[in-house]
Motif scaffolding. Structure first.
Motif, PDB file in Angstrom:
ATOM      1  N   GLU A   1       0.889  -1.226   0.162  1.00 44.20           N
ATOM      2  CA  GLU A   1      -0.174  -0.015  -0.180  1.00 44.20           C
ATOM      3  C   GLU A   1       0.777   1.256  -0.041  1.00 44.20           C
ATOM      4  OE1 GLU A   1       0.227  -2.427   2.487  1.00 44.20           O
ATOM      5  OE2 GLU A   1       0.078  -1.853   4.454  1.00 44.20           O
TER       6      GLU A   1
ATOM      7  N   HIS B   1      -8.324  -3.964  -1.435  1.00 42.25           N
ATOM      8  CA  HIS B   1      -7.105  -4.149  -0.336  1.00 42.25           C
ATOM      9  C   HIS B   1      -6.222  -3.064  -0.123  1.00 42.25           C
ATOM     10  CE1 HIS B   1      -5.154  -7.070   3.333  1.00 42.25           C
ATOM     11  NE2 HIS B   1      -4.151  -6.068   2.504  1.00 42.25           N
ATOM     12  N   GLU B   2      -5.626  -2.602  -1.018  1.00 44.66           N
ATOM     13  CA  GLU B   2      -4.414  -1.826  -1.121  1.00 44.66           C
ATOM     14  C   GLU B   2      -5.073  -0.141  -1.058  1.00 44.66           C
ATOM     15  OE1 GLU B   2      -1.962  -2.926  -0.594  1.00 44.66           O
ATOM     16  OE2 GLU B   2      -2.142  -5.200  -0.905  1.00 44.66           O
TER      17      GLU B   2
ATOM     18  N   HIS C   1      -6.124   0.293   2.676  1.00 46.07           N
ATOM     19  CA  HIS C   1      -4.888   0.562   3.545  1.00 46.07           C
ATOM     20  C   HIS C   1      -4.068   2.185   3.517  1.00 46.07           C
ATOM     21  CE1 HIS C   1      -3.469  -3.166   5.053  1.00 46.07           C
ATOM     22  NE2 HIS C   1      -3.265  -3.661   3.720  1.00 46.07           N
TER      23      HIS C   1
ATOM     24  N   GLU D   1      -3.796  -5.027   8.411  1.00 45.07           N
ATOM     25  CA  GLU D   1      -4.703  -5.736   8.171  1.00 45.07           C
ATOM     26  C   GLU D   1      -5.732  -6.537   8.243  1.00 45.07           C
ATOM     27  OE1 GLU D   1      -2.604  -6.110   5.425  1.00 45.07           O
ATOM     28  OE2 GLU D   1      -0.481  -5.148   5.528  1.00 45.07           O
TER      29      GLU D   1
ATOM     30  N   ALA E   1      -7.948  -3.378   6.395  1.00 41.37           N
ATOM     31  CA  ALA E   1      -7.438  -3.494   4.898  1.00 41.37           C
ATOM     32  C   ALA E   1      -9.020  -4.911   4.931  1.00 41.37           C
ATOM     33  CB  ALA E   1      -6.820  -3.740   4.175  1.00 41.37           C
TER      34      ALA E   1
ATOM     35  N   TYR F   1      -4.387 -10.058   8.738  1.00 42.15           N
ATOM     36  CA  TYR F   1      -5.243 -10.355   7.757  1.00 42.15           C
ATOM     37  C   TYR F   1      -6.923 -11.038   7.999  1.00 42.15           C
ATOM     38  CZ  TYR F   1      -1.626  -9.406   4.327  1.00 42.15           C
ATOM     39  OH  TYR F   1      -0.827  -8.708   4.414  1.00 42.15           O
TER      40      TYR F   1
HETATM   41 ZN    ZN Z   1      -2.513  -5.425   3.686  1.00 40.46          ZN
END
Ligand code: ZN
Ligand code: ARG
Length: 467
Positions: A301, A319-320, A323, A342, A345, A398
């Motif tokens: 990210e 996801h990125e 972040h 994590e 995200a 995650y």
């Molecule tokens: Zn991540």
């Protein structure tokens, strides 16, 4: 920064001597010089960070030729002393230093592992703003992480891929490499004409002279060193704007344009959706860098310009981008809290999937990669909020992290939960947080005692059955 050993002993000794010799009463304004700490004490990465000063800005000027792999760089660091300093460290694992100055004065230095130990003369007084100018030349290293993945300065077939989490920045940047010391950045990079350099923030200028092109990138919002990138190579650039007016700069390896088209096309929608749930996008610019770096195999990210080592799915893009709120704007103070990056995200991606017509967050929670895992699975034997350096980018921070948030949502209700995550991003914008801060915020917004809940989800091993 190295914690313990000779460096620490020396630092402590110097501190003691300084105190002893200057502690005489009657001189209250006299400086008491000592060495800045060689570490900020993170148990996962004890070499990281240094004490005694606070970096405000990194100004990095370099030339790089992918054909020779030689980096010729000068970095000017602007910092403020937070104690009277007769010595301080930077983190640096890059090539040979050809000159080093503090202010206008050449300074003595030595290298000890990742520590670049500098002796400023004249010495520095508390509150003083000073510059450190480091010139270096050679090939920066690839750095191997505790999980065996690589980062730092990673050559590709047409340039360099530059990821820095959690400890890659010192490969090419003399720095205070800790997310606790954020700073602004300027990059001025000169490369052979035809090569594109993509840095964080805004492209200020691109000028070509004598078959060389200089790119100037400016990152005006504070950034952790691990989120800095100057990824370069052959790129197809496209620019657009989100409905809210954020400029989006996307650089894609020409060989990946077709495969990436879907993820790239969704960037404005994803940012708009996350802005509605998490509050306004925290930076002035957005974008993505999609490169071919098969030995890296993960995405990162990097602030305003997440980097992908292959064509991403829409989910990885989401996801990125999530972040940027959780991880980049709101930073960790210690790596064991990585689930705050994590898990958030990952949960944001569950929300995006539901929003875009896919599985609901509840269905994703129940699935076989999440709560549906057998109670006997080794997955349940790692603590979410202290996974250890080998597993900090494994499934647990995650997925169990995202499960923790979904379970919390069930416990405190949608109204409190969505207020919590939005306030978290807003109140801690550009700040530093811990798991304890999050527990407190969740208790406050819900009015519930949540210690047992978080203990089960974040610290206990084993599959939670009641919470
Ligand atoms: Zn991540
Ligand atoms: N934070 C990155 C992500 O978006 C992963 C970084 C992995 N880095 C590593 N050295 N293994 O999930």
């Amino acid at each position: 920064a190295r914690f313990g050993g000779a460096a620490l002993a020396a630092a402590l000794l110097t501190a003691t001597q300084a105190t002893a010799s200057l502690a005489a009463p009657g001189n209250p304004g006299e400086p008491r010089y000592s060495a800045g700490a060689p570490s900020l004490g993170d148990p996962y990465f004890p070499d990281q960070g240094n004490g005694g000063f606070d970096v405000r800005h990194y100004d990095v000027t370099f030339a790089y030729d992918p054909a020779t792999r030689i980096l010729d760089a000068t970095t000017v660091i602007t910092a403020v002393a937070t104690q009277d300093l007769d010595q301080f460290d930077l983190d640096f694992r890059g090539p040979e230093i050809t000159s080093l100055k503090v202010g206008k004065h050449p300074a003595a230095f030595r290298r000890d592992g990742q520590e670049l130990v500098i002796t400023p003369r004249p010495k520095l007084k508390t509150g003083e703003t000073f510059t450190v100018t480091v010139a270096y030349k050679g090939t920066p290293p690839v750095i191997t992480d505790p999980d065996e993945s690589i980062e730092g300065w990673v050559p590709t077939d047409d340039g360099v891929f530059v990821p820095g989490e959690p400890q890659g920045a010192p490969a090419w940047l003399p720095s205070n490499d800790s997310p606790k010391d954020k700073a602004t950045f300027t990059f001025r990079a000169t490369v052979p004409e035809g090569v594109t350099v993509v840095g964080n923030g805004r492209l200020v200028s691109k000028t070509t002279k004598n078959a060389k092109t200089t790119f100037v990138w400016d990152s005006a919002e504070p950034m952790a060193t691990y989120l800095a990138t100057v990824t370069l190579g052959n790129f197809t650039v496209s620019e657009t704007t989100t409905p809210s007016g954020i400029p989006v700069y996307t650089a894609v390896d020409p060989r990946l344009v077709t495969q990436s088209a879907n993820a790239v096309a969704r960037i404005p929608d994803i940012l708009e959706y996350f802005s509605s749930v998490f509050g306004p996008y925290p930076f002035n610019t957005a974008g993505a860098i999609i490169d071919r770096a098969p030995d890296v195999g993960y995405a990162l990210e990097s602030q305003t310009k997440p980097i992908f080592s292959s064509a991403p799915s829409v989910g990885t893009m989401a996801h990125e981008l999530a972040h940027q709120w959780y991880g980049d704007s709101v930073s960790l103070g210690r790596w064991s809290d990585i689930w705050l990056n994590e898990g958030f995200a990952t949960y944001a991606t569950w929300l995006w999937t539901e929003h875009s017509g896919g599985a609901t967050a509840q269905q994703t929670f129940n699935s076989s990669s999440n709560y549906g895992r057998a109670a006997t699975s080794s997955f349940w034997q790692i603590a979410t909020a202290d996974p250890g350096p080998e597993d900090m980018f494994g499934n647990v921070p995650y997925n169990r992290g995202a499960m923790t948030l979904h379970a919390l949502r069930g416990k405190i209700g949608d109204t409190a939960f969505f207020k919590l995550v939005k306030d978290w991003a807003t109140e801690h914008r550009y700040g530093t947080v811990s798991t304890a801060d999050f527990v407190r915020a969740a208790e406050k917004v819900s009015g519930l005692d949540l210690k047992a809940f978080f203990d089960v989800w974040l610290y206990q091993k084993g599959k939670p059955t009641a919470w």
